[in-house]
Write a protein that holds these residues in place. Structure first.
Motif, PDB file in Angstrom:
ATOM      1  N   PRO A 144       0.793  -1.232   0.000  1.00 16.98           N
ATOM      2  CA  PRO A 144       0.000   0.000   0.000  1.00 16.98           C
ATOM      3  C   PRO A 144       0.828   1.287   0.000  1.00 16.98           C
ATOM      4  CG  PRO A 144      -0.196  -1.143   2.108  1.00 16.98           C
ATOM      5  CD  PRO A 144       0.564  -2.043   1.194  1.00 16.98           C
ATOM      6  N   HIS A 145       2.059   1.218   0.451  1.00 23.72           N
ATOM      7  CA  HIS A 145       2.878   2.435   0.502  1.00 23.72           C
ATOM      8  C   HIS A 145       3.553   2.768  -0.823  1.00 23.72           C
ATOM      9  CE1 HIS A 145       5.938  -0.676   1.149  1.00 23.72           C
ATOM     10  NE2 HIS A 145       6.802   0.205   0.688  1.00 23.72           N
ATOM     11  N   VAL A 146       3.426   1.885  -1.810  1.00 22.88           N
ATOM     12  CA  VAL A 146       4.094   2.076  -3.098  1.00 22.88           C
ATOM     13  C   VAL A 146       3.147   2.771  -4.072  1.00 22.88           C
ATOM     14  CG1 VAL A 146       5.151   0.897  -5.069  1.00 22.88           C
ATOM     15  CG2 VAL A 146       5.554   0.067  -2.738  1.00 22.88           C
ATOM     16  N   SER A 147       3.641   3.815  -4.721  1.00 22.82           N
ATOM     17  CA  SER A 147       2.871   4.531  -5.747  1.00 22.82           C
ATOM     18  C   SER A 147       3.327   4.062  -7.118  1.00 22.82           C
ATOM     19  CB  SER A 147       3.113   6.040  -5.643  1.00 22.82           C
ATOM     20  OG  SER A 147       2.663   6.517  -4.400  1.00 22.82           O
ATOM     21  N   ALA A 148       2.381   4.003  -8.055  1.00 26.37           N
ATOM     22  CA  ALA A 148       2.697   3.568  -9.417  1.00 26.37           C
ATOM     23  C   ALA A 148       2.144   4.563 -10.415  1.00 26.37           C
ATOM     24  CB  ALA A 148       2.101   2.187  -9.677  1.00 26.37           C
TER      25      ALA A 148
ATOM     26  N   THR B  21       5.785   0.997 -16.383  1.00 29.90           N
ATOM     27  CA  THR B  21       5.275   1.511 -15.114  1.00 29.90           C
ATOM     28  C   THR B  21       6.460   1.931 -14.265  1.00 29.90           C
ATOM     29  OG1 THR B  21       3.379   0.023 -15.202  1.00 29.90           O
ATOM     30  CG2 THR B  21       3.918   0.937 -13.055  1.00 29.90           C
ATOM     31  N   VAL B  22       6.313   3.043 -13.596  1.00 31.00           N
ATOM     32  CA  VAL B  22       7.328   3.519 -12.667  1.00 31.00           C
ATOM     33  C   VAL B  22       6.734   3.425 -11.269  1.00 31.00           C
ATOM     34  CG1 VAL B  22       8.753   5.467 -11.952  1.00 31.00           C
ATOM     35  CG2 VAL B  22       8.321   5.060 -14.381  1.00 31.00           C
ATOM     36  N   LEU B  23       7.460   2.776 -10.367  1.00 27.59           N
ATOM     37  CA  LEU B  23       7.031   2.634  -8.987  1.00 27.59           C
ATOM     38  C   LEU B  23       7.878   3.541  -8.107  1.00 27.59           C
ATOM     39  CD1 LEU B  23       6.907  -1.276  -8.748  1.00 27.59           C
ATOM     40  CD2 LEU B  23       5.107   0.289  -9.507  1.00 27.59           C
ATOM     41  N   LEU B  24       7.258   4.103  -7.095  1.00 26.96           N
ATOM     42  CA  LEU B  24       7.974   4.892  -6.096  1.00 26.96           C
ATOM     43  C   LEU B  24       7.756   4.235  -4.750  1.00 26.96           C
ATOM     44  CD1 LEU B  24       9.497   7.287  -4.869  1.00 26.96           C
ATOM     45  CD2 LEU B  24       7.316   8.523  -4.816  1.00 26.96           C
ATOM     46  N   ASP B  25       8.840   3.845  -4.130  1.00 25.11           N
ATOM     47  CA  ASP B  25       8.802   3.309  -2.776  1.00 25.11           C
ATOM     48  C   ASP B  25       9.345   4.403  -1.857  1.00 25.11           C
ATOM     49  OD1 ASP B  25       9.145   2.085  -0.347  1.00 25.11           O
ATOM     50  OD2 ASP B  25      10.183   0.329  -1.137  1.00 25.11           O
ATOM     51  N   PRO B  26       8.448   5.201  -1.243  1.00 24.36           N
ATOM     52  CA  PRO B  26       8.923   6.319  -0.422  1.00 24.36           C
ATOM     53  C   PRO B  26       9.667   5.876   0.831  1.00 24.36           C
ATOM     54  CG  PRO B  26       6.550   6.081  -0.206  1.00 24.36           C
ATOM     55  CD  PRO B  26       7.000   5.123  -1.270  1.00 24.36           C
ATOM     56  N   ARG B  27       9.374   4.697   1.324  1.00 23.31           N
ATOM     57  CA  ARG B  27      10.086   4.209   2.521  1.00 23.31           C
ATOM     58  C   ARG B  27      11.552   3.973   2.237  1.00 23.31           C
ATOM     59  NH1 ARG B  27       5.817  -0.235   4.920  1.00 23.31           N
ATOM     60  NH2 ARG B  27       4.164   1.250   5.398  1.00 23.31           N
ATOM     61  N   ALA B  28      11.833   3.442   1.054  1.00 21.60           N
ATOM     62  CA  ALA B  28      13.220   3.166   0.677  1.00 21.60           C
ATOM     63  C   ALA B  28      13.834   4.317  -0.107  1.00 21.60           C
ATOM     64  CB  ALA B  28      13.290   1.886  -0.152  1.00 21.60           C
ATOM     65  N   GLY B  29      12.987   5.263  -0.554  1.00 26.68           N
ATOM     66  CA  GLY B  29      13.488   6.366  -1.361  1.00 26.68           C
ATOM     67  C   GLY B  29      13.962   5.902  -2.719  1.00 26.68           C
ATOM     68  N   GLU B  30      13.254   4.929  -3.313  1.00 29.30           N
ATOM     69  CA  GLU B  30      13.680   4.344  -4.571  1.00 29.30           C
ATOM     70  C   GLU B  30      12.587   4.424  -5.628  1.00 29.30           C
ATOM     71  OE1 GLU B  30      16.516   0.837  -2.750  1.00 29.30           O
ATOM     72  OE2 GLU B  30      14.627   0.292  -3.646  1.00 29.30           O
ATOM     73  N   TYR B  31      13.023   4.558  -6.862  1.00 25.87           N
ATOM     74  CA  TYR B  31      12.156   4.424  -8.022  1.00 25.87           C
ATOM     75  C   TYR B  31      12.478   3.098  -8.682  1.00 25.87           C
ATOM     76  CZ  TYR B  31      10.930   9.367  -7.910  1.00 25.87           C
ATOM     77  OH  TYR B  31      10.443  10.587  -7.557  1.00 25.87           O
ATOM     78  N   LEU B  32      11.461   2.419  -9.158  1.00 24.30           N
ATOM     79  CA  LEU B  32      11.647   1.166  -9.874  1.00 24.30           C
ATOM     80  C   LEU B  32      10.973   1.294 -11.229  1.00 24.30           C
ATOM     81  CD1 LEU B  32      10.520  -1.162  -6.966  1.00 24.30           C
ATOM     82  CD2 LEU B  32      12.868  -0.635  -7.599  1.00 24.30           C
TER      83      LEU B  32
ATOM     84  N   ILE C  39       5.866  -5.619  -3.053  1.00 21.56           N
ATOM     85  CA  ILE C  39       4.690  -6.484  -3.005  1.00 21.56           C
ATOM     86  C   ILE C  39       4.775  -7.306  -1.731  1.00 21.56           C
ATOM     87  CG2 ILE C  39       4.397  -6.615  -5.514  1.00 21.56           C
ATOM     88  CD1 ILE C  39       5.579  -9.462  -5.408  1.00 21.56           C
ATOM     89  N   VAL C  40       3.609  -7.750  -1.257  1.00 19.19           N
ATOM     90  CA  VAL C  40       3.553  -8.554  -0.039  1.00 19.19           C
ATOM     91  C   VAL C  40       2.584  -9.708  -0.270  1.00 19.19           C
ATOM     92  CG1 VAL C  40       4.151  -6.665   1.518  1.00 19.19           C
ATOM     93  CG2 VAL C  40       1.756  -7.070   0.938  1.00 19.19           C
ATOM     94  N   LEU C  41       2.748 -10.771   0.490  1.00 16.25           N
ATOM     95  CA  LEU C  41       1.808 -11.889   0.409  1.00 16.25           C
ATOM     96  C   LEU C  41       0.449 -11.414   0.878  1.00 16.25           C
ATOM     97  CD1 LEU C  41       3.980 -14.835   1.707  1.00 16.25           C
ATOM     98  CD2 LEU C  41       2.943 -14.647  -0.558  1.00 16.25           C
TER      99      LEU C  41
END
Length: 104
Positions: free
Chosen positions: A25-29, A36-47, A101-103
């Protein structure tokens, strides 16, 4: 399938075909063409996800198993099922190890 700006965090755990994942839920796409570009604000990373990885991302709804994801890919792409399965499971393991992603 997947591009990222940071080195790997952990060893990717194996993924079973009956595993069901959901997007964290914390990941923006955001879509960018077929990517698709993902932003993981917790890790400060773009994927960055390519077309096939983007399609897999959209299927991770918390109700669809990895096997069902492969079924969809097999219907949509001209590739051997064994290759689609191996690539899908590898991507899911990688996304899981990155925490996007999570189970379910």
């Amino acid at each position: 399938m997947l591009g990222w700006l940071r080195k790997t965090r952990t060893q990717a755990p194996p993924v079973a075909l009956d595993a069901i994942y959901r997007r964290a839920p914390h990941v923006s796409a955001a879509g960018e063409g077929e990517r698709t570009v993902l932003l993981d604000p917790r890790a400060g990373e773009y994927l960055g996800l390519d077309e096939v990885a983007s399609r897999i991302w959209t299927l991770l709804d918390g109700a669809t198993s990895a096997s069902a994801v492969v079924d969809v890919l097999e219907a949509e792409y001209d590739a051997p099922r064994a290759q689609l399965e191996a690539d899908c499971l590898a991507l899911l393991a990688r996304l899981s190890s990155l925490g996007v992603i999570v189970l379910a």
